[in-house]
Write a protein that holds these residues in place. Sequence first.
Motif, PDB file in Angstrom:
ATOM      1  N   LEU A  75       2.627   0.255 -11.243  1.00 14.97           N
ATOM      2  CA  LEU A  75       2.700   1.138 -10.074  1.00 14.97           C
ATOM      3  C   LEU A  75       2.354   2.575 -10.466  1.00 14.97           C
ATOM      4  O   LEU A  75       1.639   3.282  -9.752  1.00 14.97           O
ATOM      5  CB  LEU A  75       4.107   1.071  -9.459  1.00 14.97           C
ATOM      6  CG  LEU A  75       4.339   2.002  -8.270  1.00 14.97           C
ATOM      7  CD1 LEU A  75       3.369   1.679  -7.128  1.00 14.97           C
ATOM      8  CD2 LEU A  75       5.786   1.902  -7.772  1.00 14.97           C
ATOM      9  N   ARG A  76       2.864   2.997 -11.611  1.00 13.56           N
ATOM     10  CA  ARG A  76       2.632   4.355 -12.069  1.00 13.56           C
ATOM     11  C   ARG A  76       1.134   4.607 -12.285  1.00 13.56           C
ATOM     12  O   ARG A  76       0.597   5.635 -11.874  1.00 13.56           O
ATOM     13  CB  ARG A  76       3.420   4.557 -13.365  1.00 13.56           C
ATOM     14  CG  ARG A  76       3.292   5.875 -14.019  1.00 13.56           C
ATOM     15  CD  ARG A  76       4.275   6.864 -13.429  1.00 13.56           C
ATOM     16  NE  ARG A  76       4.131   8.103 -14.170  1.00 13.56           N
ATOM     17  CZ  ARG A  76       5.072   8.637 -14.925  1.00 13.56           C
ATOM     18  NH1 ARG A  76       6.255   8.097 -14.989  1.00 13.56           N
ATOM     19  NH2 ARG A  76       4.842   9.752 -15.587  1.00 13.56           N
ATOM     20  N   LEU A  77       0.454   3.669 -12.928  1.00 11.23           N
ATOM     21  CA  LEU A  77      -0.983   3.838 -13.166  1.00 11.23           C
ATOM     22  C   LEU A  77      -1.749   3.835 -11.846  1.00 11.23           C
ATOM     23  O   LEU A  77      -2.669   4.638 -11.643  1.00 11.23           O
ATOM     24  CB  LEU A  77      -1.506   2.742 -14.111  1.00 11.23           C
ATOM     25  CG  LEU A  77      -2.999   2.799 -14.439  1.00 11.23           C
ATOM     26  CD1 LEU A  77      -3.403   4.155 -15.027  1.00 11.23           C
ATOM     27  CD2 LEU A  77      -3.381   1.685 -15.420  1.00 11.23           C
ATOM     28  N   LYS A  78      -1.348   2.941 -10.934  1.00  5.58           N
ATOM     29  CA  LYS A  78      -1.991   2.928  -9.606  1.00  5.58           C
ATOM     30  C   LYS A  78      -1.813   4.268  -8.919  1.00  5.58           C
ATOM     31  O   LYS A  78      -2.733   4.797  -8.303  1.00  5.58           O
ATOM     32  CB  LYS A  78      -1.333   1.843  -8.719  1.00  5.58           C
ATOM     33  CG  LYS A  78      -1.931   0.473  -8.844  1.00  5.58           C
ATOM     34  CD  LYS A  78      -1.350  -0.419  -7.747  1.00  5.58           C
ATOM     35  CE  LYS A  78      -1.740  -1.861  -7.983  1.00  5.58           C
ATOM     36  NZ  LYS A  78      -0.948  -2.792  -7.159  1.00  5.58           N
ATOM     37  N   GLN A  79      -0.602   4.821  -9.016  1.00  8.29           N
ATOM     38  CA  GLN A  79      -0.316   6.097  -8.362  1.00  8.29           C
ATOM     39  C   GLN A  79      -1.175   7.214  -8.963  1.00  8.29           C
ATOM     40  O   GLN A  79      -1.763   8.012  -8.239  1.00  8.29           O
ATOM     41  CB  GLN A  79       1.165   6.447  -8.513  1.00  8.29           C
ATOM     42  CG  GLN A  79       1.549   7.731  -7.826  1.00  8.29           C
ATOM     43  CD  GLN A  79       3.043   8.022  -7.969  1.00  8.29           C
ATOM     44  OE1 GLN A  79       3.483   8.554  -8.984  1.00  8.29           O
ATOM     45  NE2 GLN A  79       3.816   7.673  -6.960  1.00  8.29           N
ATOM     46  N   ASP A 137       8.940   3.888 -15.212  1.00  9.52           N
ATOM     47  CA  ASP A 137       7.929   3.022 -15.834  1.00  9.52           C
ATOM     48  C   ASP A 137       8.497   2.282 -17.046  1.00  9.52           C
ATOM     49  O   ASP A 137       7.780   2.007 -18.000  1.00  9.52           O
ATOM     50  CB  ASP A 137       6.659   3.806 -16.183  1.00  9.52           C
ATOM     51  CG  ASP A 137       6.923   4.885 -17.218  1.00  9.52           C
ATOM     52  OD1 ASP A 137       8.091   5.087 -17.600  1.00  9.52           O
ATOM     53  OD2 ASP A 137       5.952   5.524 -17.655  1.00  9.52           O
ATOM     54  N   THR A 138       9.792   1.947 -16.986  1.00  6.33           N
ATOM     55  CA  THR A 138      10.357   1.173 -18.098  1.00  6.33           C
ATOM     56  C   THR A 138      10.059  -0.320 -17.951  1.00  6.33           C
ATOM     57  O   THR A 138      10.153  -1.056 -18.921  1.00  6.33           O
ATOM     58  CB  THR A 138      11.882   1.403 -18.227  1.00  6.33           C
ATOM     59  OG1 THR A 138      12.475   1.324 -16.938  1.00  6.33           O
ATOM     60  CG2 THR A 138      12.173   2.760 -18.816  1.00  6.33           C
ATOM     61  N   THR A 139       9.715  -0.779 -16.755  1.00  2.00           N
ATOM     62  CA  THR A 139       9.366  -2.194 -16.576  1.00  2.00           C
ATOM     63  C   THR A 139       7.850  -2.343 -16.452  1.00  2.00           C
ATOM     64  O   THR A 139       7.148  -1.361 -16.202  1.00  2.00           O
ATOM     65  CB  THR A 139       9.991  -2.757 -15.280  1.00  2.00           C
ATOM     66  OG1 THR A 139       9.421  -2.056 -14.166  1.00  2.00           O
ATOM     67  CG2 THR A 139      11.500  -2.580 -15.263  1.00  2.00           C
ATOM     68  N   GLY A 140       7.378  -3.577 -16.571  1.00  2.00           N
ATOM     69  CA  GLY A 140       5.952  -3.864 -16.407  1.00  2.00           C
ATOM     70  C   GLY A 140       5.468  -3.490 -15.022  1.00  2.00           C
ATOM     71  O   GLY A 140       4.418  -2.851 -14.865  1.00  2.00           O
ATOM     72  N   GLN A 141       6.256  -3.850 -13.990  1.00  2.00           N
ATOM     73  CA  GLN A 141       5.849  -3.503 -12.615  1.00  2.00           C
ATOM     74  C   GLN A 141       5.798  -1.987 -12.447  1.00  2.00           C
ATOM     75  O   GLN A 141       4.922  -1.461 -11.773  1.00  2.00           O
ATOM     76  CB  GLN A 141       6.852  -4.038 -11.569  1.00  2.00           C
ATOM     77  CG  GLN A 141       6.915  -5.520 -11.424  1.00  2.00           C
ATOM     78  CD  GLN A 141       8.213  -6.036 -12.058  1.00  2.00           C
ATOM     79  OE1 GLN A 141       8.444  -5.827 -13.250  1.00  2.00           O
ATOM     80  NE2 GLN A 141       9.037  -6.701 -11.267  1.00  2.00           N
ATOM     81  N   ALA A 145       0.844  -1.201   0.000  1.00  2.00           N
ATOM     82  CA  ALA A 145       0.000   0.000   0.000  1.00  2.00           C
ATOM     83  C   ALA A 145       0.874   1.244   0.000  1.00  2.00           C
ATOM     84  O   ALA A 145       0.657   2.182  -0.778  1.00  2.00           O
ATOM     85  CB  ALA A 145      -0.927  -0.009   1.209  1.00  2.00           C
ATOM     86  N   ARG A 146       1.880   1.261   0.852  1.00  2.00           N
ATOM     87  CA  ARG A 146       2.722   2.472   0.967  1.00  2.00           C
ATOM     88  C   ARG A 146       3.544   2.717  -0.286  1.00  2.00           C
ATOM     89  O   ARG A 146       3.920   3.857  -0.567  1.00  2.00           O
ATOM     90  CB  ARG A 146       3.643   2.362   2.183  1.00  2.00           C
ATOM     91  CG  ARG A 146       2.873   2.410   3.503  1.00  2.00           C
ATOM     92  CD  ARG A 146       3.816   2.491   4.690  1.00  2.00           C
ATOM     93  NE  ARG A 146       3.115   2.215   5.943  1.00  2.00           N
ATOM     94  CZ  ARG A 146       2.412   3.127   6.622  1.00  2.00           C
ATOM     95  NH1 ARG A 146       2.324   4.364   6.156  1.00  2.00           N
ATOM     96  NH2 ARG A 146       1.800   2.800   7.739  1.00  2.00           N
ATOM     97  N   THR A 147       3.824   1.645  -1.051  1.00  2.00           N
ATOM     98  CA  THR A 147       4.591   1.781  -2.297  1.00  2.00           C
ATOM     99  C   THR A 147       3.918   2.763  -3.258  1.00  2.00           C
ATOM    100  O   THR A 147       4.592   3.463  -4.013  1.00  2.00           O
ATOM    101  CB  THR A 147       4.719   0.398  -2.972  1.00  2.00           C
ATOM    102  OG1 THR A 147       5.381  -0.472  -2.062  1.00  2.00           O
ATOM    103  CG2 THR A 147       5.523   0.462  -4.245  1.00  2.00           C
ATOM    104  N   ILE A 148       2.587   2.817  -3.225  1.00  2.00           N
ATOM    105  CA  ILE A 148       1.849   3.643  -4.190  1.00  2.00           C
ATOM    106  C   ILE A 148       2.275   5.105  -4.133  1.00  2.00           C
ATOM    107  O   ILE A 148       2.367   5.768  -5.161  1.00  2.00           O
ATOM    108  CB  ILE A 148       0.323   3.508  -3.948  1.00  2.00           C
ATOM    109  CG1 ILE A 148      -0.124   2.086  -4.254  1.00  2.00           C
ATOM    110  CG2 ILE A 148      -0.455   4.517  -4.780  1.00  2.00           C
ATOM    111  CD1 ILE A 148      -1.585   1.798  -3.881  1.00  2.00           C
TER     112      ILE A 148
END
Length: 609
Positions: free
Chosen positions: A87-91, A79-83, A68-71
């Motif tokens: 994360l970027r879209l979630k943020q 955003d060069t990797t899939g993860q 949760a805190r990662t967001i």
Amino acid sequence: EVTQKSGRAVSTDAASVIAPSFDTPIIGWKGRWANTLRLWSAQPLHGFDLARFNRGEYAAAAEPEALARTISRVLYPDDTTGQGKELRLKQEYFFTAASLRDILRRFEAEGGALADLPKKAAIQLNDTHPAIAGPELVRLLHDERGMALDEAIATARGCLSYTNHTLMPEALERWSEDLMSQLLPRHMQLIERIDEAHAAEMPGRRVTLRENGEVKMGEIAFTMAHKVNGVSALHTDLMKETVFADLHRLHPDRIVNETNGVTPRRWLLSANPRLSRLITETIGEGWVDDLEQLDRLEASISDPGFLDAYAKAKRENKQDFAEWLAAEQGVRVDPEALFDVQIKRIHEYKRQHLNILETVALWREIKANPGAGWVPRVKIFAGKAAPGYVFAKEIIHLINDVAEVLNADPVTSPYLKVLFLPNYNVSLAERLIPAADLSEQISTAGKEASGTGNMKFALNGAPTIGTLDGANVEIRDRVGARNFFLFGMTAQEVEARRAVPDHARQAIQADPRLGGALKAISQGAFSPSDKHRYRGVVANLTGQDYFLVCSDFTAYWDAQRRAEAAFADPAVWHRGAACNTARAGWFSSDRTIRGYMTDIWGTVPLAAE
Ligand SMILES: *Cc1c(COP(=O)(O)O)cnc(C)c1O
């Protein structure tokens, strides 16, 4: 998953996080007003799992909290990797969703009718990063509050407007439909509904919000906004002709221009007290909140007493900077030298590599003829690269390598020094800009949407060496062509040149200075321990050279020599610098904000007391 419950769409197995707010008061000029800057942090719904911990599952017990805190841990995660993309879209969704709920909560607490939301809420989308606000606000109004879909779309559009900050295709976000469907399935459905409603409004003239399995956030932002603005006259015109040409034809009144500005309280009054004092002594203090009053300096530009005082303020600023540099960075520079400054994010379109190529060429020229009366110059670079931008980091490496060799050269270093200052930020900008002589604004024409660094320098009396790009065009119109070192192709010429096969090779063959500089770099003159370190950089420049560094090199070299010649004559130079200060008043952010108020938000200023 999205299911229907009593006629409404609801997400069933969604992950939940809490968004506590963190407020910072932003105190306005003279403390008359304070606005709230509200930031959000992502926190877990459930704290850490004591039962799992007691079973010895220590990592698993801590994991939900960590995720949760990662967001909100890092803004704009790589955003060069899939993860990274996920994360970027979630943020983006997290910050947008928290802000919209907060706006609705406050509106509803006052008891207004939802249809009146646009009268109370102006939501300015700063680039495409919060573009999910369109579908999210429709969802809040339609799914959660039962407003009819068409009305929800119209109401959301009444609140939303969108500022475009770049025409570079890679910066107009696109999310894969797969990722969107997985993270935000209801929003995917609503994007389709918005697309259909938009098509129904404009029969037969359909612009789609999705293409090749991707969702186009720029188009979504445009479609869901009542106004879309560019940030300089040139950028707004190009927006109409290029990225949003189809949408502009459908909605010819939607695009407006709001040329950027900078706040005079930070970028002159606070950053440059010496010049501020001189201005106030000359024209009174009204300029501080009415920057166009700087035009009252015009009468003093031909007054030798004023120009002496103006030159003295600049000299003392340069001395301060030289002392700071010696104390903080252990580097000595001559405050009498021309301080030539390029500070901004590192990007190929901003062409720090054009500047360093000219530096290498100049070094070779001085070395070949040290007694030719060179004007001493300090080239100052600073700027950060995006975490995933490898080429930009190679440019930083190259500037540092060139600096090491040139600064240690006993023959040339009295005339030419190169500095790359680490950790470029606003504090460093405030220190450096008042001490600058020459402002490097050398982007490939058509690529810099506006620039604001260009305005800060002009205001502080550093003339621009630059291309007809972004707000440079408007700065030159105002400060006068004599007080601006123009070079390079126009945006139209850039397009034509790019179509010439072999344009880079032709430019290199035509200018041995450029060829010599490229050769020195490719032969490892600045990386003796790793001769091929810049193979990639050189291959890029001698090959495709998309940003036309080679094709603009000779014009840039010539403009630098013109700048040098002007600097060598202090009377000419300080007059030109003072013209920049006296004529840059239009570039106040106060003027920009008034533009947003009248053209976009439909608001009027509260009377000051
Ligand atoms: C003004 C400013 C910028 C923008 O600079 P440009 O030259 O317009 O790209 C970037 N970073 C900092 C710290 C600034 O102060």
